[in-house]
Design a protein around this motif. Structure first.
Motif: not given
Length: 627
Positions: A537-553, A588-599
């Motif tokens: 599968v092909q994946v895209r991920a984009k950081a959003l305001k509010g410590k969230k990441v939007k993942v699109s497949l 949308t993945i929520k409640k992430l930590k600021k200044k952290k890099t996610y894989y």
């Protein structure tokens, strides 16, 4: 070369560049005694313009009947000549897109007979020579001579061997003439010929030696030739006569041949920009620094080297003279941001004709791109990205995908500047590992394809085509992921590193190919370790305001669902898993930590009864939470 000079387009967010002269292509050859695995390699970089997009496609056979005439179907030139077969051969070709105003300009290809061709390094004879046998203008004359626009198509559609290709080209120059000066290669499983088109009706071709290598920039290099050696030399009937009658004849320097072609037709010495490339290429392959090239009236183009690999040839195609000191600014390097494509043919004479030649090539400059392997003689189709026609930047076209990575890594006309360190270094690091892995995997693929040849030959084209499409698509996945990573680094003000991409993720063997459907009268086809799992599968991920990441497949055929995994560690030693349905391909993945890099990575699954069968993990996406 009659191509129009182009002004550079502005790519969104990029700077304008100034167009440079077209004559900066470099050809190269390495005989089988000089390579690590005993294969022969030859090819070229097409150094013309970063705007000049390319497509790679298959030209299907055409029934033309007896006494047919080849005509330039683009209408760009008036060249036409006889076709000597009633049905033309299918062939692959890399050439300009359909809308190019100056014609197709086929650069390389392979036909079903195993004949391959690379054209051209443009050159011209001395001014004092050209007036005695001028080029036949293919763009203005009612009947023009053959040019780079037509060369590859004309030969590959009808040549059944390298020697026949040489003779076809010789015959057409004898009768119709040539529109320009060029150097080119024509090869098959058993031999490689280098052909120089000198004047309107004069030429010389030599069979290349197995124990030597050569670097050929935009100048004529054929030296002493013995015209009685018909097995190794093909030359125009008036080659010596024209030179002697008009006062530019130079005898063979070894005292044995009939003429020194280079000294006679193009004069003494080498222009600095050509000498630089000869010196640079020889240094990379042999370790010897040939500084004498600048002072020589003439040098034999051949030199010796050992243990050359595909990876080394890839490095050569993008070589910018790292590790060398010229003591001055260099106008033309072998590797250049202007390169539209680069390629080599790797020929294994011990393999069957259909499998003997593997065509490795990169779209755009190999400085920030990679070689991809194809069995050109067998392909009936190619990856959609490689054949997409697009003269303007287009995220679906292979050329522009790679070219855009190059733009991100360049800041000046010669490609130097901070971005080369900040982004380009990581790109080159990854593709070096990529090429090492691909060259090793190709050995296994050769063995698999040989097994198909022996046990299921009727499906050989099927497997080669499906495999070529699969590796083309996979290479595009890597390039797209890389482009998005660099964009993220540019936004964040960080350097690009390849931690989110790994050459270990490359999949390249016949397990990528589903066995062809069995017909009622078929014997059971060879099924090489086929997996029934869904595609990657092909994946895209984009950081959003509010410590969230939007993942699109991107939707995957046959998938019944998807699994997303994310972690702050690239090895996913501690991870969180989320499920996603086929109805909504975003999460949308929520409640992430600021200044952290996610894989982040994902995989699709389908059902075998009640059992989930998972596909391979996607390429890893990397996202940094700022706020």
């Amino acid at each position: 070369m009659k191509k129009l000079m182009l002004t550079m387009l502005s790519v969104v967010g990029m700077m304008l560049f100034v167009a440079l002269p077209a004559k900066a292509c470099t050809s190269y050859y390495v005989g089988k005694d000089c390579t690590k695995d005993g294969t022969t390699m030859y090819g070229r970089t097409e150094d013309y313009s970063p705007k000049k997009d390319k497509v790679y496609k298959v030209i299907q056979p055409k029934k033309v009947g007896k006494n047919a005439t080849f005509k330039d179907e683009t209408g760009a030139t008036t060249f036409q000549a006889p076709i000597k077969v009633e049905t033309t051969y299918r062939y692959t070709i890399c050439r300009d897109s359909e809308g190019a105003e100056d014609g197709y300009f086929g650069e390389f290809g392979t036909n079903t007979k195993g004949v391959s061709m690379s054209a051209t390094t443009s050159s011209s004879v001395a001014k004092t020579v050209g007036k005695f046998d001028p080029y036949i203008d293919a763009y203005e004359s009612k009947v023009g001579g053959i040019t780079e626009e037509n060369l590859t198509d004309y030969v590959l559609c009808q040549a059944s061997s390298a020697r026949e290709g040489v003779e076809l080209l010789a015959d057409v120059i004898d009768t119709v003439g040539a529109g320009e000066g060029d150097g080119l290669f024509i090869a098959d499983q058993n031999e490689v010929w280098y052909f120089e088109i000198l004047t309107g009706h004069n030429y010389c071709a030599i069979k290349m030696p197995s124990d030597k290598a050569a670097i050929i920039p935009n100048c004529f290099v054929i030296g002493d030739v013995d015209l009685s050696d018909k097995a190794n030399v093909v030359a125009s009937p008036n080659l010596v006569k024209l030179a002697k009658n008009n006062g530019f004849y130079v005898a063979a320097q070894d005292g044995k041949g009939d003429i020194n072609v280079k000294l006679s037709y193009s004069g003494k010495g080498y222009a600095a920009h050509n000498a630089d490339r000869i010196r640079g290429g020889q240094y990379l392959l042999s370790g010897q620094d040939n500084t004498g090239i600048y002072d020589a009236d003439y040098q034999d183009p051949f030199f010796t080297c050992k243990n050359v690999t595909v990876e080394k040839m890839y490095e050569l195609a993008g070589y910018r003279y790292e590790g060398m000191n010229f003591g001055r600014n260099i106008s033309y390097r072998i590797g250049s941001r202007r390169t539209a494509e680069a390629h080599i043919f790797q020929i294994n004479s011990s393999m069957p004709t259909e499998l003997a030649t593997v065509q490795w090539f990169s779209m755009a400059s190999p400085d920030y791109s990679t070689f991809v392997p194809f069995y050109g003689a067998l392909l009936t189709d190619v990856s959609k990205a490689y054949k997409t026609e697009a003269q303007q930047p287009n995220s679906r076209a292979a050329y522009w995908i790679f070219r855009n990575i190059g733009y991100l890594c360049e800041e000046t006309n010669d490609g130097d500047g901070p971005n080369r360190e900040n982004y380009g270094k990581g790109v080159k690091q990854f593709y070096k590992a990529y090429m090492t892995k691909m060259e090793e995997l190709q050995k296994n693929v050769n063995a698999q394809m040989l097994n198909v040849y022996k046990n299921d030959k009727k499906n050989l084209e099927y497997y080669a085509t499906k495999l070529g499409i699969a590796i083309g698509n996979e290479t595009m996945d890597f390039a797209k992921a890389m482009y998005m990573d660099i964009q993220t680094c540019k936004t964040n003000g960080t350097k690009y590193e390849t931690s989110s991409l790994s050459a270990d993720d490359i999949e390249y063997d016949l397990s990528m190919v589903t066995a062809p459907a069995k017909k009622a009268d078929d014997t059971k086809p060879v099924t090489p370790a086929k997996s029934s799992a869904p595609a990657r599968v092909q994946v895209r991920a984009k950081a959003l305001k509010g410590k969230k990441v939007k993942v699109s497949l991107k939707k995957t055929a046959e998938a019944k669902g998807y699994e997303i995994v994310y972690s702050t560690n690239v090895n996913f030693t501690k991870k969180t898993t989320k499920k996603i349905s086929t109805k909504n391909l975003t999460k949308t993945i929520k409640k992430l930590k600021k200044k952290k890099t996610y894989y982040i990575k994902a995989r699709a699954y389908k059902l075998d009864g009640k059992t989930k069968v998972y596909g391979r993990w996607s390429l890893i996406r990397k996202v940094t939470i700022k706020k």
